[in-house]
Enzyme design. Structure first.
Site, PDB file in Angstrom:
ATOM      1  N   GLU A  50      17.263  23.068  29.544  1.00  0.00           N
ATOM      2  CA  GLU A  50      15.883  23.263  29.095  1.00  0.00           C
ATOM      3  C   GLU A  50      15.322  22.013  28.411  1.00  0.00           C
ATOM      4  O   GLU A  50      14.734  22.078  27.330  1.00  0.00           O
ATOM      5  CB  GLU A  50      15.786  24.479  28.164  1.00  0.00           C
TER       6      GLU A  50
ATOM      7  N   ASP B  63      20.052  35.458  30.471  1.00  0.00           N
ATOM      8  CA  ASP B  63      19.540  35.112  29.143  1.00  0.00           C
ATOM      9  C   ASP B  63      19.247  36.329  28.271  1.00  0.00           C
ATOM     10  O   ASP B  63      18.080  36.673  28.083  1.00  0.00           O
ATOM     11  CB  ASP B  63      18.254  34.274  29.307  1.00  0.00           C
TER      12      ASP B  63
ATOM     13  N   GLU C  67      14.655  38.742  20.981  1.00  0.00           N
ATOM     14  CA  GLU C  67      13.717  37.999  21.815  1.00  0.00           C
ATOM     15  C   GLU C  67      13.222  38.838  22.992  1.00  0.00           C
ATOM     16  O   GLU C  67      12.038  38.833  23.320  1.00  0.00           O
ATOM     17  CB  GLU C  67      14.392  36.716  22.339  1.00  0.00           C
TER      18      GLU C  67
HETATM   19  C1  GCV Z   1      16.751  27.962  21.696  1.00  0.00           C
HETATM   20  C2  GCV Z   1      16.042  31.036  25.922  1.00  0.00           C
HETATM   21  C3  GCV Z   1      15.015  31.085  24.820  1.00  0.00           C
HETATM   22  C4  GCV Z   1      14.866  29.720  24.155  1.00  0.00           C
HETATM   23  C5  GCV Z   1      16.243  29.294  23.633  1.00  0.00           C
HETATM   24  C6  GCV Z   1      17.198  29.231  24.818  1.00  0.00           C
HETATM   25  C7  GCV Z   1      18.602  28.850  24.390  1.00  0.00           C
HETATM   26  O1  GCV Z   1      15.569  30.255  26.979  1.00  0.00           O
HETATM   27  O2  GCV Z   1      13.795  31.529  25.330  1.00  0.00           O
HETATM   28  O3  GCV Z   1      13.954  29.853  23.102  1.00  0.00           O
HETATM   29  O4  GCV Z   1      16.182  28.055  22.982  1.00  0.00           O
HETATM   30  O5  GCV Z   1      17.251  30.503  25.423  1.00  0.00           O
HETATM   31  O6  GCV Z   1      19.399  29.754  24.199  1.00  0.00           O
HETATM   32  O7  GCV Z   1      18.894  27.682  24.266  1.00  0.00           O
END
Ligand code: GCV
Length: 679
Positions: free
Chosen positions: A269, A342, A370
């Protein structure tokens, strides 16, 4: 007149319970009134700040018989474990480490608070994992990524001089459930955390946490040598880079001798990592491991890696890490999210568990909700945690559960650990929703003992947090125990996943599309709905992700007639008319499930409203109003998903369930407006 009487009664009912704001969490022990001489009832053969805390807790809250705390290197207890026994009217707690004694004291207080007999004890406890760690996704500017309970607990601008009383309260809460590590900052790490200025702030927290057995770790940005070290690159094979990390680690340990280690999100990411320089994850992790080794520090290297290639996102972690198996140092542990995508409401376990035979593995859960309703929805996560931990990977034949792979019992491990992404913030009640506290509690209890049934954990938590009265405990426990499945029902039944509103991950947006955006962030990538059916074909005719699971599980997942129905659309693209085990079509069942989810939340409202007598006014109303939000949201989920999928199935919503009350176009517009307001 009748209405007035009802209002009067309801005010009267709640007013006899002292107002509570939730700030005491599950630690609602009542102070005992003791004479000064009573302190002699509690003794220890050793002095230390940890033992002082343990004695103080006993003095203030323990109502039972005298207690001896016996620090004994030869106590026969493992690591942080402890033994409690009762003899001659006296309780003895013995442990090899001081922290074991404090844990033993919290064990006693838990028994007292939950109304259990605290005499006639003969207990031996040992933790399932050596390192039981919270991961804070807290940013240095005070915001929290995916945090729903206010701003960060860490007041960076005031540290190290001003120390909030909440720091110690936080450490105490963690100690009470056996959590012994905390990663203070976001895995999307700001390199500034490693500057001398910030390390002094980190030290101040570490000093406060130490007596509670809470070790500090940091997330690091792989590009830090470049970003703050003035080096031209961060290549792990560059000697200057290696030396930079060695110096940095030395600097950290000079300030914090018991520092735990580093957590890294690399090449994921948008984060930098060793692949930026043509190196592997093993090259990157080992460089940090070598720097940490002289101090017994560890590297937790995340396996949450994926890029927008043509390959199924669910397969990418295995593809990247399995070829590296055996190449990692023995102070590296690969931190793997519970599922391959995720933190969805339901995922199968990640196939990486068990696939790495010569590399240490740990699991990462998400405590912050989340994808499960933020702090607005009541969702007790222990059943989700338990489901994953008890999943059989078949990596070594039957019985190779995720728990056994990660706790070192199946394969020897130098480091064992478990992580949970924290749901704490600076709100008075720490977690936003009063019931979200149960998820912090449950994570700690499962990290301590991964065989604890989630029902037992719920039982403890309810008794401690509210009341041990069965008339309250029973219905609340039922509600908690079904709440995760309820959430799955109204959000994503049958293995649907990632059909959330873009970015905020709260409401539904199965139609979501950003032309030119990353496909693997779009709901259609995951649901694949068309006129023939819905679901992600991960069998041999599709992405073949099933092949990453061990036999005989891969056969089961890959066979539509044997695949567990709660994962059906995870592994298969299923025709709308396909008959499920109950004889009904997929489409009809999908409708019934969404509707069931809505009805379940409404039933929680009824359960909760009847319990007003047992709860103080503030927490009662907080839960009540959040359940109202949840009921409205569940209906939005149901209407949005059914009306959208109906455009493909072309079939009527079964006539015996409630009709949609929202228009699809209106829902799309509402979500669009929400997006714009959060941009
Ligand atoms: C900290 C998901 C979440 C991101 C998070 C990522 C991760 O994509 O939406 O906010 O980033 O996981 O675990 O690194």
């Amino acid at each position: 007149m009748k209405k007035l009487v009802v209002i009067f009664i309801s005010v009267f009912i709640v007013s006899h319970l002292a107002a509570e704001d939730g700030s005491r969490l599950w630690l609602r022990f009542q102070e005992t009134k003791k004479e000064a001489t009573d302190s002699k009832l509690f003794r220890s053969n050793r002095k230390s700040p940890t033992i002082t805390i343990a004695l103080d807790e006993l003095n203030r809250y323990w109502k039972g018989p005298a207690v001896d705390l016996i620090a004994d290197k030869k106590a026969g207890t493992i690591k942080d474990g402890y033994k409690i026994s009762y003899k001659g009217g006296k309780i003895s707690i013995s442990a090899a480490r001081d922290i074991g004694l404090l844990y033993g004291v919290y064990h006693l207080l838990r028994l007292q608070q939950t109304g259990k007999d605290a005499t006639a004890l003969n207990v031996e406890e040992r933790p399932s994992y050596e390192r039981r760690i919270l991961n804070h996704w807290d940013n240095l500017d005070g915001s929290i990524e995916r945090g729903y309970a206010g701003r960060s607990l860490w007041q960076w601008s005031q540290l190290p001089d001003t120390l909030s009383p909440r720091y110690e309260a936080y450490a105490r809460a963690n100690a009470s459930i056996g959590i012994n590590g905390t990663v203070l900052n976001n895995v999307n790490a700001n390199p500034q955390i490693l500057t001398p200025e910030y390390l002094l702030k980190v030290k101040a927290l570490a000093d406060l946490f130490r007596p509670y057995g809470l070790t500090v770790y940091l997330s690091v940005n792989f590009a830090a040598p470049k970003a703050i070290g003035g080096l031209p690159d961060a290549d792990p094979l560059n000697k200057d880079v290696q030396q930079w990390w060695k110096n940095k680690v030395k600097e950290i340990y000079a300030l914090i001798p018991d520092f735990g280690g580093l957590l890294v999100k690399a090449n994921s990411e948008g984060q930098s990592g060793p692949q930026d320089y043509g190196r592997t994850h093993a090259d990157g992790a080992n460089m940090l491991a070598d720097a940490l080794k002289p101090y017994q520090g560890i590297v937790m290297w995340r396996a949450f890696v994926y890029s927008p290639t043509k390959e199924d996102r669910a397969k990418q972690a295995c593809q990247e890490f399995v070829p590296l198996d055996g190449q990692f140092r023995d102070n590296v542990i690969i931190q793997i999210k519970n599922g391959p995508i995720d933190f969805q409401p339901r995922e199968p376990f990640s196939p990486l568990f068990g696939a790495l035979r010569h590399t240490q593995e740990m699991i990462e859960f998400q405590i912050t909700q989340e994808y499960l309703g933020h702090s607005k929805q009541l969702v007790y996560l222990a059943p989700l945690f338990e489901e994953t931990l008890q999943s059989d990977t078949y990596s070594d034949g039957k019985g190779a559960t995720v728990a056994k792979i990660t706790d070192g019992s199946l394969r020897p491990a130098r480091v064992t650990a478990i992580a949970g992404v924290a749901n704490t913030g600076d709100e008075v009640n720490w977690c936003g929703h009063p019931f979200a506290q149960s998820n912090w509690y449950a994570f700690g209890r499962l990290a301590w003992n991964h065989n604890l049934p989630s029902e037992q954990i719920a039982d403890e938590w309810i008794r401690m947090t509210f009341t041990p009265d069965e008339r309250f405990v029973r219905p609340v426990k039922d509600m908690m125990m079904s709440s995760r499945e309820t959430c799955v029902n109204y959000m994503m039944p049958y293995g649907l996943h990632h059909i959330f509103a873009f970015n905020q991950h709260y409401g539904p947006e199965p139609w979501g599309d950003i032309p030119g955006g990353r496909a693997d962030w779009m709901p259609w990538y995951y649901h694949n709905a068309d006129t023939t059916g819905v679901g992600f074909d991960r069998t041999a005719t599709g992405s073949n992700a099933v092949a990453q699971y061990f036999p005989s599980l891969n056969d089961v997942y890959g066979d539509i007639s044997r695949c567990p129905e709660n994962l059906l659309l995870w592994f298969h693209h299923v025709p709308w008319e396909y008959k499920l085990k109950n004889g009904g079509s997929l489409w009809d069942n999908l409708c019934y499930r969404y509707d069931e989810g809505v009805q379940q939340v409404r039933s929680y409202q009824k359960v909760w409203d009847r319990l007003e007598t047992w709860v103080d006014a503030q927490r009662f109303r907080e839960v009540q109003s959040r359940l109202r939000i949840q009921a409205k949201d569940a209906l939005i989920w149901k209407d949005a998903c059914l009306l959208y999928f109906q455009t493909f199935s072309g079939q009527p919503i079964p006539y015996d369930i409630e009709r949609p009350v929202n228009e699809l176009d209106e829902l799309k517009e509402q979500i669009r407006i929400k997006h714009n307001s959060t941009l």
